[in-house]
Scaffold this active site. Structure first.
Site, PDB file in Angstrom:
ATOM      1  N   HIS A 219      -9.743   7.867   3.280  1.00  0.00           N
ATOM      2  CA  HIS A 219      -9.987   6.562   3.428  1.00  0.00           C
ATOM      3  C   HIS A 219     -11.281   6.230   3.381  1.00  0.00           C
ATOM      4  CE1 HIS A 219      -6.161   7.112   5.873  1.00  0.00           C
ATOM      5  NE2 HIS A 219      -5.775   5.973   4.823  1.00  0.00           N
TER       6      HIS A 219
ATOM      7  N   GLU B 286      -6.098   6.504  -1.786  1.00  0.00           N
ATOM      8  CA  GLU B 286      -6.159   5.242  -0.719  1.00  0.00           C
ATOM      9  C   GLU B 286      -6.511   4.276  -1.226  1.00  0.00           C
ATOM     10  OE1 GLU B 286      -4.438   4.988   1.882  1.00  0.00           O
ATOM     11  OE2 GLU B 286      -4.063   7.288   1.795  1.00  0.00           O
TER      12      GLU B 286
ATOM     13  N   ASP C 123      -4.651   0.519  -1.826  1.00  0.00           N
ATOM     14  CA  ASP C 123      -5.094  -0.417  -1.099  1.00  0.00           C
ATOM     15  C   ASP C 123      -5.291  -1.532  -2.401  1.00  0.00           C
ATOM     16  OD1 ASP C 123      -5.730   0.270   1.215  1.00  0.00           O
ATOM     17  OD2 ASP C 123      -7.855   0.873   0.887  1.00  0.00           O
TER      18      ASP C 123
ATOM     19  N   ARG D  30     -12.978  -0.659   2.102  1.00  0.00           N
ATOM     20  CA  ARG D  30     -11.650  -0.860   1.750  1.00  0.00           C
ATOM     21  C   ARG D  30     -11.329  -2.316   1.511  1.00  0.00           C
ATOM     22  NH1 ARG D  30      -7.242   2.195   5.571  1.00  0.00           N
ATOM     23  NH2 ARG D  30      -6.054   1.727   3.728  1.00  0.00           N
TER      24      ARG D  30
ATOM     25  N   HIS E   6       1.526   4.220  -2.796  1.00  0.00           N
ATOM     26  CA  HIS E   6       1.182   5.532  -2.768  1.00  0.00           C
ATOM     27  C   HIS E   6       2.232   6.667  -3.644  1.00  0.00           C
ATOM     28  CE1 HIS E   6      -1.940   6.219  -0.198  1.00  0.00           C
ATOM     29  NE2 HIS E   6      -1.696   5.696   0.723  1.00  0.00           N
TER      30      HIS E   6
ATOM     31  N   HIS F   2       0.950  -1.218  -0.131  1.00  0.00           N
ATOM     32  CA  HIS F   2       0.041  -0.107  -0.060  1.00  0.00           C
ATOM     33  C   HIS F   2       0.740   1.235  -0.017  1.00  0.00           C
ATOM     34  CE1 HIS F   2      -3.596   2.421   1.599  1.00  0.00           C
ATOM     35  NE2 HIS F   2      -2.526   3.214   1.958  1.00  0.00           N
ATOM     36  N   GLU F   3       1.867   1.177   0.848  1.00  0.00           N
ATOM     37  CA  GLU F   3       2.679   2.414   1.014  1.00  0.00           C
ATOM     38  C   GLU F   3       3.540   2.657  -0.125  1.00  0.00           C
ATOM     39  OE1 GLU F   3       1.749   4.414   2.999  1.00  0.00           O
ATOM     40  OE2 GLU F   3       0.651   3.137   4.633  1.00  0.00           O
TER      41      GLU F   3
HETATM   42 ZN   LIG Z   1      -2.595   5.133   2.479  1.00  0.00          ZN
END
Ligand SMILES: [Zn+2]
Length: 309
Positions: free
Chosen positions: A271, A206, A210, A277, A148, A144-145
């Protein structure tokens, strides 16, 4: 964690390679950005050197009987430090997040990912967990990071964290189109608790992260367990490791909220509510449907999938 971050970076690298909608020029820039991405895991080393701590706090004089003055001193010390940081150039070794936070981050302006000690514990991560559970939770968070760095905002910053367009115009158009499909998908979700529709635009970043993180986590997990598919199952749970991977992904998002809290969340958070999510990402991922045998066209396995990465 370092090994997992390496594996997740490799997984994203493969997704980049496989992206047929992206030209070679943009891909080369994206690879450069991925290679330059830094990492912070656990806590900073400098927090344990007495002289440095002394130096850091020497201008901070606290008195036991004057709360206002103490707060005032804290405020000014912090402000001066922030100003110095701005003037002096960006120091990429400094930790800006407390190590106890149960959260993870990506900094677009510094191009690094952060996993404070607080998140590196069960149910998200444990050296005693099966690979499936670790990759389903912290593995997908690492993914996920990383993603980004390549979401609709992160993609506008280059490998050095400068706001500079490194995409070829036609690739950027494809990227936006793919993002739009995610916006539409999430914008169609209605949160039962708040009674409100989810905003697909404000949650786009987000959702991109995800969906990408889940894919990368699964890819890295499959690579780790290749040839070891007969790993022992957990006692008392009638679930395969593939199923456990997805269960772990969902479990780390468990939360409980009041109606007021749910409304505030939908109105203000970047989010989507955690339930969406989870199901939003899983619906788009064919390997989930395979693991849990969801027929095509059933709620968790819609015919049309969408994703950016
Ligand atoms: Zn995030």
């Amino acid at each position: 964690m370092n090994v997992m971050v390496d594996n997740l970076m490799r997984a994203f690298c493969e997704l980049l390679e496989e992206a047929t909608w992206m030209g070679d020029k943009t891909k080369a820039e994206a690879h450069k950005k991925l290679a330059a991405m830094g990492r912070k895991i656990g806590y900073p080393d400098y927090g344990f050197i007495d002289e440095e701590i002394e130096e850091k706090y020497k201008s901070l004089v606290m008195t036991p009987d004057n709360l206002y003055e103490n707060l005032d001193t804290l405020f000014w010390t912090k402000s001066k430090k922030r100003l110095n940081n701005t003037i002096e150039s960006m120091n990429k070794t400094t930790w800006r997040k407390p190590t106890f936070l149960v959260n993870a981050f990506y900094s677009p302006r510094k191009n690094y990912i952060v996993f404070p000690a607080g998140i590196l514990q069960p149910p998200v991560f444990s050296e005693r967990f099966p690979v499936s559970i670790n990759y389903g939770a912290i593995g997908t968070i690492i993914g996920h990071e990383i993603t980004h760095g390549f979401d609709n905002k992160g993609s506008q910053y280059d490998k050095d964290g400068l706001l500079r367009m490194w995409w070829q115009p036609e690739d950027w158009v494809h990227f936006k189109e793919k993002g739009q499909r995610l916006i539409d998908r999430y914008g169609n979700f209605t949160d039962e608790l708040s009674g409100m529709k989810i905003n697909g635009i404000t949650t786009q970043q987000e959702n991109v992260a995800d969906n990408g993180g889940l894919k990368e986590g699964y890819r890295a997990y499959k690579k780790m367990t290749m040839g070891k598919e007969d790993a022992k199952l957990l006692p008392g749970l009638n679930l395969t490791h593939d199923q456990l991977f997805f269960l772990s992904f969902a479990q780390r998002a468990c939360w409980k909220a009041t109606k007021a809290n749910a409304i505030a969340h939908v109105l203000s958070s970047k989010h989507a509510p955690n339930k969406f999510r989870v199901i939003g990402s899983l619906q788009n991922f064919p390997d989930f449907a395979k693991a849990y045998k969801c027929p095509v066209g059933s709620p968790m396995n819609p015919e049309k999938k969408c994703s950016v990465w």
